[in-house]
Design an enzyme around this catalytic site. Sequence first.
Site, PDB file in Angstrom:
ATOM      1  N   ASP A 171       0.871  -1.172   0.000  1.00 20.76           N
ATOM      2  CA  ASP A 171       0.000   0.000   0.000  1.00 20.76           C
ATOM      3  C   ASP A 171       0.908   1.222   0.000  1.00 20.76           C
ATOM      4  O   ASP A 171       1.540   1.541   1.011  1.00 20.76           O
ATOM      5  CB  ASP A 171      -0.888  -0.022   1.245  1.00 20.76           C
ATOM      6  CG  ASP A 171      -1.834   1.175   1.328  1.00 20.76           C
ATOM      7  OD1 ASP A 171      -1.641   2.147   0.572  1.00 20.76           O
ATOM      8  OD2 ASP A 171      -2.753   1.145   2.169  1.00 20.76           O
ATOM      9  N   TYR A 191      -8.526  14.898  -5.920  1.00 21.02           N
ATOM     10  CA  TYR A 191      -7.756  14.304  -7.019  1.00 21.02           C
ATOM     11  C   TYR A 191      -6.996  15.380  -7.788  1.00 21.02           C
ATOM     12  O   TYR A 191      -5.793  15.252  -8.043  1.00 21.02           O
ATOM     13  CB  TYR A 191      -8.694  13.550  -7.954  1.00 21.02           C
ATOM     14  CG  TYR A 191      -8.004  12.861  -9.105  1.00 21.02           C
ATOM     15  CD1 TYR A 191      -7.491  11.573  -8.955  1.00 21.02           C
ATOM     16  CD2 TYR A 191      -7.861  13.490 -10.338  1.00 21.02           C
ATOM     17  CE1 TYR A 191      -6.851  10.938 -10.007  1.00 21.02           C
ATOM     18  CE2 TYR A 191      -7.227  12.863 -11.395  1.00 21.02           C
ATOM     19  CZ  TYR A 191      -6.720  11.583 -11.223  1.00 21.02           C
ATOM     20  OH  TYR A 191      -6.082  10.955 -12.267  1.00 21.02           O
ATOM     21  N   LYS A 200      -2.873  15.850  -8.103  1.00 21.33           N
ATOM     22  CA  LYS A 200      -2.133  15.803  -9.368  1.00 21.33           C
ATOM     23  C   LYS A 200      -1.380  17.108  -9.628  1.00 21.33           C
ATOM     24  O   LYS A 200      -0.276  17.091 -10.188  1.00 21.33           O
ATOM     25  CB  LYS A 200      -3.080  15.477 -10.517  1.00 21.33           C
ATOM     26  CG  LYS A 200      -3.682  14.073 -10.426  1.00 21.33           C
ATOM     27  CD  LYS A 200      -2.605  13.002 -10.308  1.00 21.33           C
ATOM     28  CE  LYS A 200      -3.186  11.599 -10.293  1.00 21.33           C
ATOM     29  NZ  LYS A 200      -2.145  10.543 -10.202  1.00 21.33           N
TER      30      LYS A 200
END
Length: 261
Positions: free
Chosen positions: A65, A158, A162
Amino acid sequence: MYDDLKGKTVVVTGSSKGLGAAMARRFGAEGMNVVANYRSDEEGARETVRAIEEAGGAAAAVQADVSKNECVDALFDAAMFSFGGVDIWVNNAGIEVASPSDRKSIEEWQRVIDVNLTGVFAGCRRAIDHFLDRKMPGVIINLSSVHEIIPWPHFADYAASKAGVGMLTKTLALEYADRGIRVNAIAPGAMNTPINAEKFADPEARAATERLIPMGYVGAPEDVAAAAAWLASDQASYVTGTTLFVDGGMTLYPGFQFGQG
């Protein structure tokens, strides 16, 4: 094909399917030793390994992970045990969860940041430490997204992760360029991957997406894999600190393509 990649070892996080699997297979086709990482989809990672081995390559599936630093260390140790070193590290693993920002829990936000940004830093940190310790050049490729620069409502975590990957890539590239370590990012646009399969099964939804792409069609994972192979190779030896957009022109303000806007 890039002859200089043959015999080198690459770690690809999130290799069970989609872009990660495509990159792992391409690296295998280049004659590299491939460490195919997965978090929970063991069968997917083993299928990636089988495909590489059936093509004559060498590969190993390793669970980790990447949001947990100790797991990243264990992934590196497994690569060392399997192949004796690491030449290229690809931070591909990532997640996305849709929810309005006013309803997005801090726990949900943190999970996305932990995987998509902190996990990338952990991989970079471990790879750079190895390259410096061995006084060797090295390559790191981070998977970003067109949402590094395009806002994405309902995916604030998200998009933020990024954008962070983009600046992290540039910062590390500048910090370690004089040590022969190259750090670049790939920013895919709309891709035919499992995560998009349900959406693109709807012809209207697919057509709506394609209207946002100047080239007029959705990309394939192999497009990203080709970019990764090039960035990993000596053909890109003078390239560092850049984000390579593999997006069919999606980031080029497509509304202006025909004099509109």
